[in-house]
Design an enzyme around this catalytic site. Structure first.
Site: not given
Length: 451
Positions: A236, A378, A408
């Site tokens: 990520c 993020h 996500n």
């Protein structure tokens, strides 16, 4: 004796013929530098500087394209009221940063004689300007109501704990296809052709193949010519890390225009019988184009990336099985490739790592939280975004969120946000943006971008 090329607050740079003198004046001490005999002589890409620092200075940090390391330390002796420690070192260039006694960042370059990089002069401040963004998102939408039919969960339970309402799923679509769509969109937004690129970086933890890498496939599909192209897998934090690498290439003069693409097909590694993970993740791709600029007031102002491998087991996915290649039975667990996560441990890590990443990036840029116009984090979990808002006293409306619509998307989440913001007209000249990422590795990072 020298012609002043640039003066910036407490820092001045001089050039005299083929010799350089860098003078830095700041609060704690004076740093004086002068060239060593033979500067540039038979060293077309080398710079040698002799540095004198007062003994009360604890140290000097230097960055090679923002890759920070302590070059040397000074230990004050007990005798002599004004002792001096001296050191001679050489490198392609040096950036002296704020950590101890400098308010601004300066890059001292020898003249680069390459054919393509005429933009770089003998002594210049080179920044990486964002000139275009793009995205490619799958059409299929997986809603919480659909997940209710697949696992024991509910829309209310998912929204309360994560903030996610729906996510995109790439059915029968390669990762490189999403990457290509985002890259083409970004190039069109930047108004440039693929032939103008000097480097392609792709961040992904879900490539179609281990080799060739996705960036090489993209280079061919775009018709970019004979340029560098490689992948990075930093989960990520991938887009933050790729931007850091792009900035290094641009600041060092090795590239003028860099394409960064983050592409993820996480649905291929998600176990849709595990409600702790399948409710979170979605697919998508986004891209950014960075170009060298001599305007010190715009572009990437600072970057920071780090890792804490002690938490590797908290978020992991097996690539290849560990086995005896000569064993008769080489049966592989079909669920071995699925993503596994210890959610509580990851949240604890994030609560510590994200402030550290943002604080360091802000410090390196010489700004405070009050100077921030947007925080682009993020998109992991709505609770984590709330932590950022409380920590920096930033109004929630200054933290961009699209988690509810895309879930996500790992390394693609930050550039997807940037692209949406750019298309909505939320990004305006003069704004200061902080982007931050965190995830598997465990890894974390941030960068400051001035528009």
């Amino acid at each position: 004796r020298g012609h002043r090329v640039r003066k910036n607050r407490d820092l001045a740079v001089f050039r005299a013929g083929k010799r350089l003198l860098i003078a830095v004046k700041a609060e704690l001490c004076n740093v004086q530098a002068r060239p060593v005999a033979g500067l540039f002589k038979n060293q077309p890409c080398g710079l040698r500087i002799f540095v004198q620092v007062p003994a009360h200075a604890r140290g000097l940090r230097a960055l090679a394209g923002e890759k920070c390391k302590t070059v040397f330390h000074f230990v004050p002796p007990n005798t002599d009221a004004r002792p001096r420690k001296r050191l001679t070192f050489s490198c392609p260039f040096i950036i002296i940063v704020k950590d101890y006694f400098v308010n601004q960042t300066i890059v001292a370059f020898p003249r680069f004689r390459g054919e393509r990089f005429e933009i770089l002069g003998s002594v210049e401040i080179i920044n990486s300007k964002l000139i275009g963004t793009g995205a490619c998102l799958p059409d299929f939408v997986l809603t919480n109501a659909m997940l209710e039919q697949m696992v024991e969960t509910s829309d209310e339970w998912i929204v309360q704990r994560t903030g996610v309402r729906e996510r995109r799923i790439a059915k029968n679509t390669h990762t490189w296809e999403l990457a290509l769509g985002a890259a083409q969109d970004a190039l069109a937004d930047a108004g440039i052709e693929a032939s103008e690129l000097d480097l392609i970086l792709v961040s992904t933890c879900t490539p179609d193949t281990n080799t060739p890498n996705t960036a090489a496939i993209l280079q061919d599909k775009l018709g970019a010519g004979a340029i560098g192209a490689f992948d990075i897998n930093n989960a990520c934090t991938g887009f933050i890390s790729a931007t850091d690498i792009a900035d290094c290439y641009i600041k060092s003069g090795k590239a003028k225009t860099v394409l960064v693409v983050s592409a993820e097909t996480l649905s291929r590694i998600v176990d849709y019988t595990d409600r702790s993970t399948c409710i979170l993740f979605g697919d998508g791709s986004a891209a950014a184009v960075y170009r060298a600029t001599e305007d010190e007031n715009i572009g990437i102002q600072s970057t920071f990336v780090a890792a804490d491998g002690s938490g590797a087991e908290y978020l992991n996915m097996q690539a290849l099985p560990v086995e005896d290649p000569f064993a008769e039975d080489r049966t592989v667990d079909p669920k071995a490739r699925f993503l596994k996560m210890q959610g509580a441990a990851v949240v604890r890590f994030t609560a510590r790592a994200v402030p550290q990443a943002i604080d360091t990036a802000l410090q390196r840029a010489g700004i405070t939280a009050d100077d921030i116009d947007w925080v682009v984090p993020h998109q992991a979990n709505l609770r984590i975004l709330d932590v950022i808002a409380r920590r920096y006293h930033v109004p929630k409306e200054k933290i961009y969120v699209n988690l509810d619509r895309f879930g996500n998307t790992s390394s693609a989440s930050v550039p997807i946000c940037l692209n949406e913001m750019r298309r909505k007209g939320l990004l305006r000249e003069g704004q200061t943006i902080v982007c931050t990422g965190f995830g598997g590795g465990l890894t974390y990072g941030a960068f400051v971008l001035k528009l």
